[in-house]
Write an enzyme that holds these catalytic residues in place. Structure first.
Site, PDB file in Angstrom:
ATOM      1  CG  LEU A  38      -2.021   1.080   1.413  1.00 38.15           C
ATOM      2  CD1 LEU A  38      -2.935   0.873   0.077  1.00 38.15           C
ATOM      3  CD2 LEU A  38      -2.552   1.279   2.669  1.00 38.15           C
ATOM      4  CG  HIS A  47      -7.019  -4.166  -9.885  1.00 31.40           C
ATOM      5  ND1 HIS A  47      -6.538  -4.689  -8.855  1.00 31.40           N
ATOM      6  CD2 HIS A  47      -8.297  -4.851  -9.955  1.00 31.40           C
ATOM      7  CE1 HIS A  47      -7.123  -5.654  -8.315  1.00 31.40           C
ATOM      8  NE2 HIS A  47      -8.477  -5.809  -8.680  1.00 31.40           N
TER       9      HIS A  47
HETATM   10  C1  GRF Z   1      -0.608  -7.475 -13.244  1.00 26.85           C
HETATM   11  O1  GRF Z   1      -1.591  -8.395 -13.527  1.00 26.85           O
HETATM   12  C2  GRF Z   1      -1.217  -6.278 -12.710  1.00 26.85           C
HETATM   13  O2  GRF Z   1      -2.569  -6.208 -13.175  1.00 26.85           O
HETATM   14  C3  GRF Z   1      -1.018  -6.625 -11.152  1.00 26.85           C
HETATM   15  O3  GRF Z   1       0.208  -7.272 -11.116  1.00 26.85           O
HETATM   16  C4  GRF Z   1       0.475  -8.101 -12.211  1.00 26.85           C
HETATM   17  C5  GRF Z   1       1.762  -7.960 -12.382  1.00 26.85           C
HETATM   18  O4  GRF Z   1       2.390  -8.572 -13.377  1.00 26.85           O
HETATM   19  N1  GRF Z   1      -1.240  -5.400 -10.532  1.00 26.85           N
HETATM   20  P1  GRF Z   1       3.731  -8.426 -13.966  1.00 26.85           P
HETATM   21  O5  GRF Z   1       4.821  -8.467 -13.103  1.00 26.85           O
HETATM   22  O6  GRF Z   1       3.847  -7.121 -14.602  1.00 26.85           O
HETATM   23  O7  GRF Z   1       3.900  -9.585 -14.972  1.00 26.85           O
END
Ligand code: GRF
Length: 190
Positions: free
Chosen positions: A87, A104
């Site tokens: 956070l 997200h």
């Molecule tokens: C992604 O799915 C993003 O939405 C989430 O964390 C994941 C990160 O994946 N917040 P990566 O490390 O970029 O492959």
């Protein structure tokens, strides 16, 4: 020139897309990668792209404002959270008002909040029998997944989709849109 910092805790596939997208850009560049995990895959990716890295410890992150000095040193004026699991503390939100976005892997306000990350999100989407999911890019405030929404894109969830196949479809959207939306936000700002 805009200087982006990418904050990430994991693999860094989104970070990689952002680095590649801006590699030849003369107005926007990735200046720093920040991680809370010394063994995060994203750090290796950053090194390969000759992008400086910074590892932040929990105590320093939450009990001091040392990170602001590091960001300043790299002239960071925009932060992209790409799978950063901590956070964001108030001092950092206040230092980057509407200059920090998170991605997200679902359509907020559904399937957000503490503990809603990675496969937990896609499992919940599947369990609820949703016919649609997608991505949300939003500004960051002091609460998990609650800042103003900048952009959403959707994909359908078919009956035979599993959390894994949903994750795959959602990741495609992330990679396609996250760099573009960052560029759009920065082009609309000074
Ligand atoms: C992604 O799915 C993003 O939405 C989430 O964390 C994941 C990160 O994946 N917040 P990566 O490390 O970029 O492959």
């Amino acid at each position: 020139m805009h200087h982006i910092a990418i904050f990430a805790s994991g693999t860094g596939s989104n970070a990689l897309k952002i680095m590649e997208y801006f590699a030849q850009n003369d107005r926007i560049r990735v200046a720093l990668v920040v991680s809370n995990k010394p063994d995060a895959g994203v750090l290796e990716i950053a090194r390969t792209h000759q992008i400086p890295t910074h590892i932040v410890g929990r105590k320093s992150f939450y009990e001091t404002e040392e990170l602001l000095g590091v960001l300043e040193q790299h002239q960071v004026d925009f932060i992209a959270l790409a799978g950063f699991l901590w956070l964001i503390p108030p001092y950092l939100v206040q230092a980057y008002p509407r200059k920090m976005v998170n991605i997200h892997p679902a359509l907020l306000p559904k399937y957000g909040g503490k503990g809603m990350f990675g496969k937990h999100v896609h499992e919940a989407v599947k369990a609820a029998g949703e016919q649609e999911t997608g991505i949300t890019i939003h500004y960051v405030n002091e609460h998990y997944d609650e800042g103003d929404i900048v952009f959403q894109a959707t994909c359908s969830v078919k009956q035979d989709d599993t959390p894994d196949t949903i994750a795959h479809h959602v990741q495609k959207l992330e990679h396609r849109y996250f760099p573009e939306i960052i560029e759009r936000i920065l082009s609309n700002s000074a």
